[in-house]
Design an enzyme around this catalytic site. Structure first.
Site, mmCIF file in Angstrom:
data_model
loop_
_atom_site.group_PDB
_atom_site.id
_atom_site.type_symbol
_atom_site.label_atom_id
_atom_site.label_comp_id
_atom_site.label_asym_id
_atom_site.label_seq_id
_atom_site.Cartn_x
_atom_site.Cartn_y
_atom_site.Cartn_z
ATOM 1 N N THR A 11 69.430 111.139 -73.271
ATOM 2 C CA THR A 11 67.974 111.070 -73.277
ATOM 3 C C THR A 11 67.474 110.180 -74.410
ATOM 4 O O THR A 11 66.708 109.236 -74.182
ATOM 5 C CB THR A 11 67.388 112.488 -73.441
ATOM 6 N N VAL A 12 67.902 110.454 -75.636
ATOM 7 C CA VAL A 12 67.401 109.698 -76.772
ATOM 8 C C VAL A 12 67.960 108.281 -76.774
ATOM 9 O O VAL A 12 67.234 107.300 -76.988
ATOM 10 C CB VAL A 12 67.721 110.410 -78.102
ATOM 11 N N ARG A 43 80.453 107.194 -72.824
ATOM 12 C CA ARG A 43 81.701 107.909 -72.563
ATOM 13 C C ARG A 43 82.301 107.534 -71.215
ATOM 14 O O ARG A 43 83.485 107.685 -70.991
ATOM 15 C CB ARG A 43 81.468 109.420 -72.627
ATOM 16 N N ARG A 44 81.425 107.114 -70.299
ATOM 17 C CA ARG A 44 81.938 106.727 -68.973
ATOM 18 C C ARG A 44 81.181 105.480 -68.510
ATOM 19 O O ARG A 44 80.061 105.221 -68.955
ATOM 20 C CB ARG A 44 81.755 107.866 -67.976
ATOM 21 N N GLU A 124 65.142 110.030 -90.027
ATOM 22 C CA GLU A 124 63.762 110.488 -89.807
ATOM 23 C C GLU A 124 63.640 111.299 -88.524
ATOM 24 O O GLU A 124 62.901 112.286 -88.473
ATOM 25 C CB GLU A 124 62.819 109.277 -89.748
ATOM 26 N N GLY A 129 61.104 115.161 -84.739
ATOM 27 C CA GLY A 129 61.155 114.123 -83.704
ATOM 28 C C GLY A 129 60.426 112.863 -84.123
ATOM 29 O O GLY A 129 60.802 112.220 -85.099
ATOM 30 N N ASP A 196 68.374 125.676 -84.106
ATOM 31 C CA ASP A 196 67.866 124.313 -84.259
ATOM 32 C C ASP A 196 66.812 124.266 -85.377
ATOM 33 O O ASP A 196 66.870 123.386 -86.250
ATOM 34 C CB ASP A 196 67.270 123.860 -82.924
ATOM 35 N N LYS A 200 66.862 122.210 -89.211
ATOM 36 C CA LYS A 200 65.764 121.367 -89.698
ATOM 37 C C LYS A 200 65.197 121.927 -90.998
ATOM 38 O O LYS A 200 64.841 121.169 -91.907
ATOM 39 C CB LYS A 200 64.691 121.260 -88.615
ATOM 40 N N GLY A 297 61.897 114.813 -77.549
ATOM 41 C CA GLY A 297 61.604 114.019 -76.360
ATOM 42 C C GLY A 297 62.128 112.605 -76.480
ATOM 43 O O GLY A 297 62.370 112.098 -77.562
#
Lengths: 398, 398
Positions: A11-12, A43-44, A124, A129, A196, A200, A297
């Site tokens: 995603t990122v 990875r693939r 950062e 995020g 999580d 942080k 996100g």
């Protein structure tokens, strides 16, 4: 011209490749050099991807290309991400990362290595995020002794709590919905158990107080025990419920913990709904400053990582390595912190008054009552809860 | 060792000297050099001051001392502040400033001069006081096309509106109280007429959109016309009233204006009370990020200026000059912006319904009604207001 590499194409990583492409002129101007994508470590094979010509599966290709000045690690976790970050630094490349687990656990070591090798190590995107948070806290508040940092640091739990509050639904039901919408992962443990947010919180404490804290030692309570009755009673009392990571300076370390808190409805943090994050920093000169925005996100996180890439390039001659503190900080017991508390109990008003004089219970649809206590430490509270038969208790942000 | 000078010894100058003294170690570490106060430029002698040994009344002493690397201009206004800033830059010294009037009017020129002479020109304290705002917006959001910037940019008017809202008192009464408490100046014009917010809006627009805007051309309405009835009706409708500076990107410039707005009570900006400020920046990748904190005051503003001093020293080899844009940007008409509106009128529900179908008027203690319209531009609104006999209308932040 300077080359960068992206490690990971989830995603990122995918968002980062897009943002770097779409805003190339703007970012190159910020970097003071033309930024060119060198490689994407995958990875693939994905032969149909428009970026397939940049894919490599062997990190040593990146490691051995002297034109690659910056490596963006957006793999996550502490396995290959740690290994590649180390090797990139040893190869004289700056590393930027949005990987909170890696920064919380190995950040101090990687920062020392980066300093030793004269490269930047920036992260950062690891907290808040896309919200500009760590750099402003460290650089723009340089004239302040930072005394406290706290905030809503996890978007998944904030989404769940916002929906529970607005719709009166229970945790499991909202979690299932969040999973179907992609706001929660198939294994939601790290989010809903507060892990999580804990990582942080550790990073914020490291930067704010000068000691490197072990996230494994930070007392952490997630949101799984919160009931619709808690949210209903809280609202009747004039509060909403948010999962907060908190860290406060002590003489020889800090006090840090993650817990659900009741927040007054008129408080800025109460206005932070859905997957948004917000973090308040208390400085000796500036007072409280609060940073709000998208805490996770695809594009928000990419925004933070892309700016780090540009900064790492711009500051090649004087590398940037935020100070994650030194070892040896003492973690003060959470239980000793004095605060008001919210209590939920199955009790009549006179029973409440006999144990918590002055408390004003309100009654909800489950026939239980909720009330706010005066300020006290956890031990005092627990002794009284035993007497009253209290069913739940959460701190109130005072 | 590197010397800096402070121009002006009023509220901010005095606070700056204190913060630079108290946090000298921290700031010197951030600067990468030992920061030493060289001079304080004062207009009259104050022999009893603990810093009297640093006082000079002749700017040329500072100008001619080659050891002074940074000059902090906290005089205010565009007279001597402009002259000294120019001369400092010409003498090869970096200039940092909290002077929004000077930055809004002459910032582009001073920035060009600084670039030419290889020194930094920084002004974080000119907008949002101590809140890290300009640097995060420019640097940390470098991966974003910025599309809109808006916020509560003036603490005095926000104090007055907060007190009017909470206590139902009228403008003149609260202003007099604010003056006696030192939250408003003896001549409050620049604050209450929105002029201060207008200058800050111009600076934000300059940095965000690439064009340098003339603050004199930005349509600006202050808070003097707001009545207790407006605040009462707004609250009944679920809103509070804030003075907003707003700027949004257009194809060839921006739309910018300063006006009171109704803000939904659950919005983050509604939680910003008293002398606090908050500013939201909308970026193409990150979405909305909001920065909140003390927008003025002795120590918060000093916090921003002190960090600028440290940064100017740290980056002597690659001076920092934020891009205040180029001339020629077109200012789009405020009237054309489509938004919902709040209207106050002396009208019966059927009269309201005949002119604003669907509006739901509420009635306050003055027997006037208030309601929210659908989205429309100002001309459409005004035509309908004439028909209805509307008494006041303000934009609603949608």
């Amino acid at each position: 011209m300077v080359k960068y590499a992206i490690l990971g194409f989830g995603t990122v990583g995918g968002g980062l490749a897009e943002v770097m492409h779409d805003q190339r002129d703007r970012l190159s101007a910020a970097a003071g050099d033309d930024l060119q994508l060198g490689y994407i470590l995958v990875r693939r094979d994905m032969p149909d991807s428009p970026r397939a010509d940049k894919f490599v599966r062997d990190f040593s290709v990146i490691e051995n290309d002297p034109d690659v000045a910056v490596v963006a690690e957006v793999i996550g976790g502490v396995g290959p991400a740690y290994e590649y970050s180390r090797r990139a630094i040893l190869a004289g490349k700056s590393v930027v990362s949005s990987n909170k687990e890696l920064v919380a656990v190995h950040g101090m070591e990687l920062a020392a290595l980066a300093k030793e090798h004269g490269v930047s190590y920036l992260f950062e995107g690891s907290v808040g995020g896309g919200i500009p948070l760590l750099r402003p806290m460290v650089r723009c508040l340089a004239a302040n002794r930072l005394d406290e940092v706290y905030g809503i640091l996890n978007g998944t739990t904030n989404y769940i709590l916002t929906a529970m509050d607005a719709q009166g639904r229970d945790f499991a039901e909202v979690l299932a919905e969040a999973q179907s919408l992609g706001y929660a992962e198939a294994d939601p443990t790290a989010d809903v158990e507060g892990i999580d947010a804990c990582r942080k919180t550790a990073i914020l404490a490291d930067l704010a107080f000068g000691y490197n804290m072990d996230p494994a030692l930070i007392p952490t309570t997630g949101i799984t025990a919160l009931t619709p009755a808690d949210l209903e009673l809280a609202r009747t009392l004039g509060y909403t419920v948010k999962l907060l990571g908190r860290a406060m300076r002590t003489r020889d370390g800090c006090r840090a913990f993650v817990q659900p808190h009741l927040i007054p409805l008129e408080h800025t943090l109460a206005s932070i709904g859905g997957v948004m994050n917000a973090c308040t920093v208390r400085g000796s000169a500036v007072g409280d400053v609060t940073f709000c925005g998208a805490g996770a996100g695809r594009y928000p996180t990419a925004s933070a990582v892309a700016a780090d890439i540009a900064d790492a390039v711009r500051h090649r001659s004087e590398p940037m390595v935020p100070d994650l503190g030194r070892p040896g900080g003492r973690l003060a017991p959470e239980a000793e912190l004095i605060s008001p508390w919210y209590v939920r109990a199955d009790a009549q008003p006179d029973e409440v008054a006999s144990v918590f004089p002055g408390a004003r219970p309100v009654y909800g649809s489950t026939m239980e009552c909720g009330f706010i206590t005066g300020p006290m430490d956890r031990r005092t509270l627990q002794n009284r809860l035993v007497t009253l038969g209290g069913r739940a208790a959460w701190r109130v942000l005072a």
